[in-house]
Design a protein around this motif. Structure first.
Motif, mmCIF file in Angstrom:
data_model
loop_
_atom_site.group_PDB
_atom_site.id
_atom_site.type_symbol
_atom_site.label_atom_id
_atom_site.label_comp_id
_atom_site.label_asym_id
_atom_site.label_seq_id
_atom_site.Cartn_x
_atom_site.Cartn_y
_atom_site.Cartn_z
ATOM 1 N N ASP A 26 0.857 -1.180 0.000
ATOM 2 C CA ASP A 26 0.000 0.000 0.000
ATOM 3 C C ASP A 26 0.898 1.235 0.000
ATOM 4 N N ASP A 28 0.209 4.287 -0.764
ATOM 5 C CA ASP A 28 -0.410 5.472 -0.155
ATOM 6 C C ASP A 28 -0.108 5.500 1.343
ATOM 7 N N LYS A 29 -0.261 4.365 1.978
ATOM 8 C CA LYS A 29 0.019 4.249 3.411
ATOM 9 C C LYS A 29 1.517 4.412 3.673
ATOM 10 N N GLU A 31 3.688 6.023 1.958
ATOM 11 C CA GLU A 31 4.109 7.411 1.744
ATOM 12 C C GLU A 31 3.933 8.236 3.021
ATOM 13 N N LYS A 32 2.936 7.882 3.820
ATOM 14 C CA LYS A 32 2.658 8.605 5.063
ATOM 15 C C LYS A 32 3.484 8.094 6.233
ATOM 16 N N HIS A 82 4.159 5.036 -8.132
ATOM 17 C CA HIS A 82 4.017 5.774 -6.876
ATOM 18 C C HIS A 82 5.321 5.723 -6.083
ATOM 19 N N LYS A 123 -6.948 3.142 -9.158
ATOM 20 C CA LYS A 123 -7.235 2.922 -7.722
ATOM 21 C C LYS A 123 -7.424 1.471 -7.426
#
Length: 123
Positions: A26, A28-29, A31-32, A82, A123
């Protein structure tokens, strides 16, 4: 008729490469979570230990880069795009280290990023 069917089967087998079978990351996760992202980078660049999942990615990243992610499914293409985008924007030095390790002759990564950009909004 048998010849035509045989040739069609052969053409299909050649045209459909085996896809990578890896655990989904993941991005997106990740990246945080800069620490987790750094762990992945350290694994890929042979600077730190690898989790079993990261080790599978380290085992395919060279081939995936050189083959322009030919064996990647659409989600993997988005994740690789990404990953490269986050790496380039948050840590340009490691982005260059990554390029040097997996594309020392500067042949693949620019083409790879261009192709993967088409999967950015998936997505």
């Amino acid at each position: 008729m048998k010849t035509i069917i045989f040739l069609a089967v052969i053409a299909f087998a050649v045209a459909d490469p085996e896809l990578y079978d890896v655990v989904k990351l993941d991005m997106d996760k990740m990246e945080k979570d800069p620490q987790e992202f750094k762990s992945l980078i350290d694994c890929l660049l042979d600077r730190g230990p690898c989790t079993p999942v990261y080790k599978t990615y380290r085992g395919i990243v060279q081939e995936a880069t050189e083959n322009i992610c030919k064996k990647c499914n659409p989600y993997q293409k988005r994740a690789y795009w990404h990953f490269l985008r986050v790496l380039r924007t948050t840590n340009p030095v490691d982005y260059e280290n990554f390029r040097q390790k997996f594309d020392a002759d500067n042949v693949y990564v620019d083409i790879l990023e261009s192709v993967l950009r088409g999967f950015a909004n998936l997505k």
